[in-house]
Design an enzyme around this catalytic site. Structure first.
Site, PDB file in Angstrom:
ATOM      1  N   TYR A   1       0.829  -1.198   0.000  1.00  0.00           N
ATOM      2  CA  TYR A   1       0.000   0.000   0.000  1.00  0.00           C
ATOM      3  C   TYR A   1       0.866   1.251   0.000  1.00  0.00           C
ATOM      4  CZ  TYR A   1      -4.391  -2.415   1.167  1.00  0.00           C
ATOM      5  OH  TYR A   1      -5.501  -3.199   1.150  1.00  0.00           O
TER       6      TYR A   1
ATOM      7  N   TYR B   1      -0.776  -9.929   0.874  1.00  0.00           N
ATOM      8  CA  TYR B   1       0.297  -9.353   1.692  1.00  0.00           C
ATOM      9  C   TYR B   1       0.227  -9.891   3.117  1.00  0.00           C
ATOM     10  CZ  TYR B   1      -3.435  -6.016   3.036  1.00  0.00           C
ATOM     11  OH  TYR B   1      -4.598  -5.452   3.459  1.00  0.00           O
TER      12      TYR B   1
ATOM     13  N   ARG C   1      -3.222 -11.575   4.011  1.00  0.00           N
ATOM     14  CA  ARG C   1      -4.504 -11.237   3.406  1.00  0.00           C
ATOM     15  C   ARG C   1      -4.557 -11.830   2.002  1.00  0.00           C
ATOM     16  NH1 ARG C   1      -7.934  -7.668   4.489  1.00  0.00           N
ATOM     17  NH2 ARG C   1      -9.190  -9.499   4.079  1.00  0.00           N
TER      18      ARG C   1
ATOM     19  N   HIS D   1      -7.348  -8.557  -2.406  1.00  0.00           N
ATOM     20  CA  HIS D   1      -8.664  -7.967  -2.168  1.00  0.00           C
ATOM     21  C   HIS D   1      -8.682  -6.503  -2.555  1.00  0.00           C
ATOM     22  CE1 HIS D   1      -6.335  -7.069   1.450  1.00  0.00           C
ATOM     23  NE2 HIS D   1      -7.058  -5.962   1.542  1.00  0.00           N
TER      24      HIS D   1
ATOM     25  N   HIS E   1     -10.802  -3.051  -1.331  1.00  0.00           N
ATOM     26  CA  HIS E   1     -11.734  -2.479  -0.354  1.00  0.00           C
ATOM     27  C   HIS E   1     -12.766  -1.625  -1.088  1.00  0.00           C
ATOM     28  CE1 HIS E   1      -9.179  -3.378   3.247  1.00  0.00           C
ATOM     29  NE2 HIS E   1      -8.209  -3.307   2.358  1.00  0.00           N
TER      30      HIS E   1
END
Ligand SMILES: [Fe+3]
Lengths: 204, 251
Positions: free
Chosen positions: B117, B156, B166, B169, B171
């Site tokens: 991110y 990640y 995770r 995905h 969000h």
């Protein structure tokens, strides 16, 4: 057998996670140049009617530590008690007031701050007037489904005493968790996720 | 804000169907450790919707920039693009009665193709992509349809258990027409073996609810020689119809 109701199920909530600000307040997260400004960062302009107030506060976890990665949204009526929404049938709300604000809590202090106006009173479903209030919605890492609550005003004792929603709170000791303290320039409203002072959250 | 998109529909003033709190994750899910100190412990106060919940902000297309739903390009330098498997994500926002929700604001965010991110507090060793910001938004059309373009995010690792990851995905944050419909969720990808291992996915009890968050690969919607496509429908709370017009709204 009977006829099926054919209802879809609402998509299940998932936590907003630690990086919610990338999506909802990218400029705050120093992702500049994608949107001109963060949505919900300004609720009022020079022409907005009503009494200007600032609402400040923090969201605190079960140890009393402020969340530095939360995102708070508020939704409220204008100074005359009208919502700026197509579902508002009672009249036209102040076009210079959005009624909706969004704020990331500060990465150091955990504070949120909204510059807004004091809302007018809105009728309950039976026509009685509710006390002035602001709807809050809180998401963050560790919160699996967004939390709804309301902020009432500490200088509205008479209206608060007849508010039909506040009247539903069985344990009266919890009522102060929904009432903001008047301070210089506005109101202070801390939200406690847990503990003795746990804020009353709503299933609405 | 504008109500342009909703103009040929009757204004909606009914209360929303009650939320199924067994279907949604519970607040306290200790295997997702951060929830332990951030979960309310007392019962929620159940309340029929009032005007404060039935109404909600509505966003007009005038807020959107041309590249807002194109994460491959909306942060990239001119002539460049984000690195990773190119995908289209499309679908509809529906309500529980199966009706499309027009004018819904969708905001989305994600890691880059390496699982990183663009965020100060993010410490994963996978590199940043200088051409990928990771945020986008769009507004649904008259039928509730939407589309976005991005790169498939990588899985990640995250600090929870000693080796929790995770699944890939995206969000999603969704505004319908009433503040009570406000929802944040995540989209997963068909066939990802990481889905059943994830403590955050496991906050959901019902496997059907997890399936509903898992987008299907749709080879018929791909752009040949460019992008694969995933279909992801989102369902918001439905409204009671106002069966008796002489009654007060919302009741
Ligand atoms: Fe994530």
């Amino acid at each position: 057998m009977v006829q099926p109701l054919n209802r879809f199920k609402e998509s299940a909530s998932q936590t907003a996670g630690p990086y919610v600000h990338i999506g909802l307040t990218p400029n705050f997260s120093e992702i500049n140049g994608v949107y001109p400004h963060d949505l919900g960062s300004s609720m009022v302009n020079d022409k907005t009617r009503g009494k200007r107030i600032a609402i400040t506060g923090r969201v605190l976890d079960g140890t009393g530590t402020p969340l530095r990665d939360a995102l708070v949204e508020i939704w409220q009526a204008d100074a005359d008690g009208l919502y700026n929404s197509p579902s508002e049938m009672r009249g036209a709300a102040d076009p210079n007031f959005t009624g909706w604000g969004r704020c990331a809590t500060d990465m150091v202090s955990g504070e949120f701050r909204f510059e807004t106006v004091k809302p007018g009173r809105v009728p309950f479903n039976d026509g009685r007037l509710m006390a002035p209030h602001v709807t809050f919605w809180i998401v963050a890492r560790g919160i699996n489904i967004g939390l709804h609550t309301r902020m009432y005003f500490g200088d509205e004792d008479a209206a608060n005493a007849e508010d039909p929603v506040l009247a539903r709170i069985e344990h009266r000791v919890r009522l102060p968790t929904l009432v903001a303290e008047p301070v210089e320039g506005g109101y202070r409203f801390d939200i406690h996720l847990q503990g003795e002072k746990e804020t009353v959250f709503f299933d609405i | 804000m504008s109500e342009g998109m909703l103009s040929n529909r009757k204004p909606e003033t009914g209360a929303f169907f009650q939320r199924d709190r067994e279907w949604h994750p519970q607040a306290y899910t200790p295997w997702y450790k951060t929830s332990v100190l951030r979960s309310p412990q007392k019962a929620l106060l159940s309340l029929d919707n009032t005007l404060s919940e039935i109404t909600g902000p509505v966003f007009g297309h005038n807020i959107l920039g041309a590249l807002d739903n194109d994460l491959i390009h909306n942060f990239a330098k001119p002539g460049e693009s984000a690195i990773g498997p190119r995908i289209i994500v499309y679908g509809r926002v529906l309500d529980e009665r199966g009706r499309g929700v027009p004018g819904a604001l969708l905001e989305f965010w994600q890691a880059n193709a390496g699982g990183r991110y663009r965020h100060k507090k993010e410490g994963y060793i996978a590199p940043l992509d200088p051409n990928f910001g990771g945020c986008g938004r769009t507004i649904t059309d008259e039928d509730g349809g939407y589309v976005l373009r991005t790169v498939q995010p990588g899985p990640y690792p995250w600090p929870n258990g000693p080796n929790d990851w995770r699944p890939a995905h995206i969000h999603f944050s969704i505004f319908g027409h009433g503040f009570a419909q406000r929802l944040i969720t995540q989209m997963y990808f068909e066939g990802d073996p990481m889905i059943p291992l994830c403590p955050i996915v496991k906050t959901i009890n019902d496997p059907a609810a997890i399936s509903d968050l898992t987008a299907a690969l749709d080879m018929s919607a791909t752009t040949p020689m460019d992008s694969r496509a995933y279909k992801f429908d989102i369902v918001l709370r439905g409204r009671r119809s106002t069966l008796f017009e002489n009654r007060l709204e919302g009741n």
